[in-house]
Design an enzyme around this catalytic site. Structure first.
Site, PDB file in Angstrom:
ATOM      1  CG  PHE A  85     -11.296   3.821  -8.416  1.00 22.30           C
ATOM      2  CD1 PHE A  85     -12.344   2.964  -8.732  1.00 22.30           C
ATOM      3  CD2 PHE A  85      -9.997   3.368  -8.622  1.00 22.30           C
ATOM      4  CE1 PHE A  85     -12.108   1.687  -9.230  1.00 22.30           C
ATOM      5  CE2 PHE A  85      -9.756   2.088  -9.125  1.00 22.30           C
ATOM      6  CZ  PHE A  85     -10.816   1.249  -9.428  1.00 22.30           C
TER       7      PHE A  85
ATOM      8  CD  GLU B 290      -5.717  12.799  -1.149  1.00 24.05           C
ATOM      9  OE1 GLU B 290      -6.366  11.834  -1.568  1.00 24.05           O
ATOM     10  OE2 GLU B 290      -5.136  13.611  -1.899  1.00 24.05           O
TER      11      GLU B 290
END
Length: 382
Positions: free
Chosen positions: A157, A245
């Site tokens: 991913f 993030e």
């Protein structure tokens, strides 16, 4: 004035010039990029030429010495075009800051100017087939042999996985560490390093133009000088940087929600049923009122969060709240907006269909929303 209280005339001009650039260089090509399932590297180079890559980097490394508030503007304008451009925000606000914060002068001189120019496209490889949010349990190892680490393992991913040529990889350097997280380190692995291969481009439900891939390391020989920061401190570095993030993810979800609401209001005003516009029905008005309230609350919460983050405050709890609540709200809004589009909402030519597919993953990546709730619960003393 601009969108936020902290915006100055410089921010406004920066946003205007970026929006103009994207209208020419991204909007007309975005459908094609979605079909190709890849954003061309030539677009990255153009972003670099215009100063839209890593503007926060110090001037001596080619950056513009700007703060995160300009990163916010870049992230918002890219999301307006489409969620598939998220890899650019990852490069600017997530990966490159690791090199800025923990890199040696030599590492910064070697990599940062190319990151700013778009010659280097970065990725961060944390997730593995058997370890996602549970980062302390990663299995990828980096065993030191002389002047090299021998890296073995698999990552999955990975955003920018296909386009990237520089990857910050979370590895285990100490398998005997008393506590699992103490054995984690970060190493920077360059494309072309023997033993490093990219797997297939993963086929996702949404965010098609965003390249996501598996990465493989088989007796991959990485120079010891590519260690980022101190050996064994990797987990701590990840925790320090995840605040920004998660904020970036919340900002993108907020823009997606605003975009969906706007396009739906336009649609219901023009669409007729039973001799009246859909917007004149009370049910429709109530749905729109509910969504507009959620959008407004999200925006206000984010503004104060961004201000606190810029001021260097610890906003881990609130960021976890924002990441969880705004991404869930955006997902709910995507369902309601698609419903209000009727049958047309299910057609590819309507942007709401793409938004509907793109938004669910925001509840999963950068730490699942379940993990966000665990953080919130812990930090409020439960």
């Amino acid at each position: 004035m601009g969108r936020y209280r902290f915006e100055t005339i410089e921010h406004e001009l920066f946003r205007k010039s970026l929006r103009k650039f994207l209208e020419v260089e991204a909007v007309p090509h975005y459908d094609e990029w979605e079909r190709d399932k890849l954003i061309p590297t030539s677009f990255w180079k153009k972003l670099g030429e215009m100063g839209f890559l890593c503007p926060q980097v110090e001037g001596k490394y080619g950056g513009l010495d700007l703060d995160f508030s300009f990163g916010v503007i870049i992230g918002e304008e890219l999301e307006r075009v489409g969620a598939g451009l998220t890899g650019i925000g990852l490069h600017n606000d997530i990966v490159v800051p690791y090199i800025e914060a923990y890199g040696t002068v030599r590492q910064k001189e070697k990599w940062l100017p190319k990151c700013v120019a778009g010659d280097i496209i970065t990725a961060i490889a944390m997730t593995e087939p058997g370890a996602g949010s549970d980062l302390a349990n990663i299995k990828t190892t980096a065993i030191r042999e002389g002047n090299h680490y021998i890296v073995n393992g698999q990552k999955t991913f990975i955003t920018n996985g296909i386009n990237s040529n520089l990857v910050v990889v979370a590895v285990k350097t100490n398998l005997q560490a008393e506590r699992k997280h103490q054995g984690v380190s970060l190493v920077v692995i360059e494309e072309g390093t023997p033993g490093f291969t990219k797997g297939r481009k993963l086929d996702k439900i949404g965010m098609h133009s965003q390249d996501t891939a598996e990465l493989y390391f088989e007796d991959c020989k990485v120079p010891v000088e590519n260690l980022l920061g101190t050996e064994g401190e990797g987990f701590q570095y990840l925790m320090e940087k995840l605040q920004q993030e998660r904020l970036v993810v919340a900002i993108a979800a907020q823009i997606a929600a605003e975009d969906m609401l706007e396009m739906t209001i336009d649609y219901i005003k023009s669409r007729q049923a039973f001799g009246k516009t859909i917007s004149s029905f009370q049910n429709t008005q109530f749905k729109i009122a509910e969504m507009a309230t959620k959008v407004e609350l999200g925006k206000t919460f984010l503004e104060s969060l961004i201000e606190d983050h810029l001021a260097g405050k610890d906003v881990v709890t609130k960021v976890s709240m924002a990441k969880y609540w705004i991404t869930e709200s955006a997902r709910d809004i995507s369902v309601q907006c698609m419903q209000l589009h009727g049958g047309y909402g299910y057609m590819e030519e309507y942007k709401i269909a793409r938004r509907f597919r793109d938004i669910p993953v925001a509840s999963i990546y950068a730490g699942t929303n379940e993990v966000m709730k665990m953080i919130i619960a812990k930090n409020i003393g439960l």
